[in-house]
Write a protein that holds these residues in place. Sequence first.
Motif, PDB file in Angstrom:
ATOM      1  N   LYS A 122       0.811  -1.218   0.000  1.00  0.00           N
ATOM      2  CA  LYS A 122       0.000   0.000   0.000  1.00  0.00           C
ATOM      3  C   LYS A 122       0.847   1.272   0.000  1.00  0.00           C
ATOM      4  N   THR A 123       2.169   1.129   0.044  1.00  0.00           N
ATOM      5  CA  THR A 123       3.022   2.299   0.193  1.00  0.00           C
ATOM      6  C   THR A 123       4.249   2.211  -0.699  1.00  0.00           C
ATOM      7  N   VAL A 124       4.535   3.297  -1.398  1.00  0.00           N
ATOM      8  CA  VAL A 124       5.703   3.361  -2.273  1.00  0.00           C
ATOM      9  C   VAL A 124       6.418   4.688  -2.046  1.00  0.00           C
ATOM     10  N   GLU A 125       7.748   4.634  -1.978  1.00  0.00           N
ATOM     11  CA  GLU A 125       8.555   5.839  -1.909  1.00  0.00           C
ATOM     12  C   GLU A 125       9.114   6.162  -3.288  1.00  0.00           C
ATOM     13  N   VAL A 126       9.327   7.424  -3.542  1.00  0.00           N
ATOM     14  CA  VAL A 126       9.905   7.849  -4.813  1.00  0.00           C
ATOM     15  C   VAL A 126      11.196   8.609  -4.534  1.00  0.00           C
ATOM     16  N   ALA A 127      12.287   8.150  -5.147  1.00  0.00           N
ATOM     17  CA  ALA A 127      13.589   8.797  -4.990  1.00  0.00           C
ATOM     18  C   ALA A 127      14.007   9.419  -6.319  1.00  0.00           C
ATOM     19  N   ALA A 128      14.964  10.336  -6.232  1.00  0.00           N
ATOM     20  CA  ALA A 128      15.444  10.997  -7.441  1.00  0.00           C
ATOM     21  C   ALA A 128      16.283  10.074  -8.298  1.00  0.00           C
ATOM     22  N   ALA A 129      16.915   9.083  -7.657  1.00  0.00           N
ATOM     23  CA  ALA A 129      17.776   8.145  -8.374  1.00  0.00           C
ATOM     24  C   ALA A 129      17.689   6.787  -7.695  1.00  0.00           C
ATOM     25  N   PRO A 130      17.965   5.701  -8.418  1.00  0.00           N
ATOM     26  CA  PRO A 130      17.858   4.361  -7.818  1.00  0.00           C
ATOM     27  C   PRO A 130      18.791   4.197  -6.627  1.00  0.00           C
ATOM     28  N   GLY A 131      18.231   3.702  -5.515  1.00  0.00           N
ATOM     29  CA  GLY A 131      19.037   3.421  -4.341  1.00  0.00           C
ATOM     30  C   GLY A 131      19.463   4.642  -3.564  1.00  0.00           C
ATOM     31  N   ASP A 132      18.936   5.811  -3.901  1.00  0.00           N
ATOM     32  CA  ASP A 132      19.361   7.058  -3.257  1.00  0.00           C
ATOM     33  C   ASP A 132      18.380   7.409  -2.148  1.00  0.00           C
ATOM     34  N   ASP A 133      18.589   6.829  -0.956  1.00  0.00           N
ATOM     35  CA  ASP A 133      17.668   7.047   0.156  1.00  0.00           C
ATOM     36  C   ASP A 133      17.632   8.501   0.596  1.00  0.00           C
ATOM     37  N   ALA A 134      18.758   9.195   0.449  1.00  0.00           N
ATOM     38  CA  ALA A 134      18.833  10.575   0.924  1.00  0.00           C
ATOM     39  C   ALA A 134      17.963  11.510   0.106  1.00  0.00           C
ATOM     40  N   ASP A 135      17.653  11.120  -1.125  1.00  0.00           N
ATOM     41  CA  ASP A 135      16.898  12.002  -2.006  1.00  0.00           C
ATOM     42  C   ASP A 135      15.470  11.512  -2.226  1.00  0.00           C
ATOM     43  N   VAL A 136      14.865  10.912  -1.197  1.00  0.00           N
ATOM     44  CA  VAL A 136      13.471  10.509  -1.299  1.00  0.00           C
ATOM     45  C   VAL A 136      12.607  11.753  -1.470  1.00  0.00           C
ATOM     46  N   VAL A 137      11.843  11.784  -2.563  1.00  0.00           N
ATOM     47  CA  VAL A 137      11.040  12.966  -2.869  1.00  0.00           C
ATOM     48  C   VAL A 137       9.740  12.950  -2.087  1.00  0.00           C
ATOM     49  N   LEU A 138       9.094  11.804  -2.062  1.00  0.00           N
ATOM     50  CA  LEU A 138       7.817  11.710  -1.365  1.00  0.00           C
ATOM     51  C   LEU A 138       7.449  10.259  -1.118  1.00  0.00           C
ATOM     52  N   ARG A 139       6.409  10.065  -0.349  1.00  0.00           N
ATOM     53  CA  ARG A 139       5.845   8.747  -0.078  1.00  0.00           C
ATOM     54  C   ARG A 139       4.390   8.775  -0.517  1.00  0.00           C
ATOM     55  N   ILE A 140       3.964   7.702  -1.185  1.00  0.00           N
ATOM     56  CA  ILE A 140       2.614   7.642  -1.746  1.00  0.00           C
ATOM     57  C   ILE A 140       1.879   6.436  -1.176  1.00  0.00           C
ATOM     58  N   ALA A 141       0.675   6.659  -0.689  1.00  0.00           N
ATOM     59  CA  ALA A 141      -0.201   5.578  -0.236  1.00  0.00           C
ATOM     60  C   ALA A 141      -1.224   5.300  -1.329  1.00  0.00           C
ATOM     61  N   CYS A 142      -1.538   4.035  -1.528  1.00  0.00           N
ATOM     62  CA  CYS A 142      -2.478   3.671  -2.588  1.00  0.00           C
ATOM     63  C   CYS A 142      -3.372   2.536  -2.149  1.00  0.00           C
ATOM     64  N   GLU A 143      -4.499   2.431  -2.827  1.00  0.00           N
ATOM     65  CA  GLU A 143      -5.411   1.300  -2.595  1.00  0.00           C
ATOM     66  C   GLU A 143      -5.029   0.124  -3.484  1.00  0.00           C
ATOM     67  N   HIS A 144      -4.634   0.422  -4.720  1.00  0.00           N
ATOM     68  CA  HIS A 144      -4.220  -0.606  -5.682  1.00  0.00           C
ATOM     69  C   HIS A 144      -2.823  -0.270  -6.194  1.00  0.00           C
ATOM     70  N   LEU A 145      -1.976  -1.290  -6.283  1.00  0.00           N
ATOM     71  CA  LEU A 145      -0.612  -1.128  -6.797  1.00  0.00           C
ATOM     72  C   LEU A 145      -0.467  -1.979  -8.054  1.00  0.00           C
ATOM     73  N   LEU A 146      -0.108  -1.327  -9.174  1.00  0.00           N
ATOM     74  CA  LEU A 146       0.053  -2.030 -10.443  1.00  0.00           C
ATOM     75  C   LEU A 146       1.527  -2.013 -10.850  1.00  0.00           C
ATOM     76  N   LEU A 147       2.093  -3.191 -11.027  1.00  0.00           N
ATOM     77  CA  LEU A 147       3.496  -3.338 -11.416  1.00  0.00           C
ATOM     78  C   LEU A 147       3.572  -3.508 -12.923  1.00  0.00           C
ATOM     79  N   ALA A 148       4.221  -2.549 -13.585  1.00  0.00           N
ATOM     80  CA  ALA A 148       4.369  -2.579 -15.047  1.00  0.00           C
ATOM     81  C   ALA A 148       5.803  -2.190 -15.382  1.00  0.00           C
ATOM     82  N   THR A 149       6.742  -2.886 -14.782  1.00  0.00           N
ATOM     83  CA  THR A 149       8.160  -2.504 -14.838  1.00  0.00           C
ATOM     84  C   THR A 149       8.895  -3.048 -16.054  1.00  0.00           C
ATOM     85  N   GLY A 150       8.234  -3.858 -16.878  1.00  0.00           N
ATOM     86  CA  GLY A 150       8.813  -4.277 -18.150  1.00  0.00           C
ATOM     87  C   GLY A 150       9.936  -5.282 -18.040  1.00  0.00           C
ATOM     88  N   SER A 151      10.877  -5.169 -18.971  1.00  0.00           N
ATOM     89  CA  SER A 151      11.980  -6.133 -19.039  1.00  0.00           C
ATOM     90  C   SER A 151      13.244  -5.411 -19.469  1.00  0.00           C
TER      91      SER A 151
END
Length: 467
Positions: A122-151
């Motif tokens: 139900k919760t996802v964080e968004v960072a400016a770059a992969p693995g960059d915990d210091a630059d977390v922009v925001l946290r998002i709560a959701c009812e439905h989470l859709l994974l469309a990350t490709g290949s």
Amino acid sequence: MQSCTLLIIGGGPGGYVAAIRAAQLGISTTLIESENVGGTCLNVGCIPSKALIHAAQEFHKLTGYSADSPLGIQVQSPRIDIARTVAWKDGIVGRLTGGVAALLKKNGVHVIKGWARIIDGKTVEVAAAPGDDADVVLRIACEHLLLATGSQPVELPFMPFGGPVISSTQALSPAVLPQSLAVVGAGYIGLELGMAYSRLGVQVSLIEAQDRILPAYDADLVKPVQTAVRKLGISLHLSCSVLGMNEKGSALRLKTSQGDESELPVEQVMVAVGRRARVTGFGLESLMLDMDGTVIQVDDQCRTSMRNVWAIGDVAGEPMLAHRAMAQGEMVAEIISGKQRRFVPASIPAVCFTDPEIVVSGLSPDEAKRAGIDCISASFPFSANGRAMTLDANDGFVRVVARRDNHLIVGWQAVGSGVSELSAAFSQSLEMGARLEDVAGTIHAHPSLGEAVQEAALRALGHALHI
């Protein structure tokens, strides 16, 4: 902290279609994408590769117009400016990705550019770059989470990308054309780009571990493509494996199935041994979903093993095709809105954009036989099709597969110039439950390649008119 009803990770064909449809249905939707929207397909896959293939075909046509050209066309010393070609290709990509971004905005989708990291279902964080915990922009709560990350392209561990070793992505934007290119993997990606590079004047070698090119397609469909490959002067190394580059990085080390080793001098090597689902780098492991290797397991509604967590497209397994992802994305959005939907298509067409092209939809004769279906099949060659003759492209055929008892069509295959455009007719006939008599009794425009579709159905019924 922000909140939404539907949070989508990945803005490729599946993700952006799901987002647009969900917003149309009044669902509060947020889409997270680290790069430009459009995913692999629009940015570094389907669209740019077809643009490069088209440019290569046009250039190759000019080089073939000599004094003895049957069309009477003569051209002197054509040249290609690959930088301008790449710029033209990039312009197409820019227009399409810009169009997708505009559609997302118009429909009210909240698009966030950043790198997602899943905290829980139900919760996802968004960072400016992969693995960059210091630059977390925001946290998002959701009812439905859709994974469309490709290949992503499969990288050989003993031949990492870099230097002379490139991926199919890098092959789409050459700064200069190499004198020679070895393509590792003679599947559809390797063949499409290998033939394009050959038409651009590069000396191409194909290395394939199996005993023929395009091993996923049946042999009859591959024959015209193999003929074209040989006409181009492409060197084939079948039943061969690669051992890596030599110490100088100037040659590719090969090993035959008999154990003989050799070196193939080459300037550049493109690795095209397949793609794998993108399941790392965004905290997927925190969900502990049911997996099949590196693929997320889903049901016929694209539900994962966790309630209200969905997965679509390449990350949910084969076939890894953009149009499958789009259809799944639309379906998931409608299910979340309360509609009753299931993903049970009669056909997902697949196209290999070699020249000649290959298109398959439904079952081949061998696949029908293995499924225990008593079928009849019939082919109509383009050598008997007037339109193909006027295009100077009479190699290939259209084949239909139908049940013997009631003539229900269960599959179509075709190989030839431009046959990708027949895929819509193939899929429509399968989805609508057409029988041989339906297609045979439909008036097809003359002259057109589509007449071969009608003629194949007529031939299966025993009364072809033009053969």
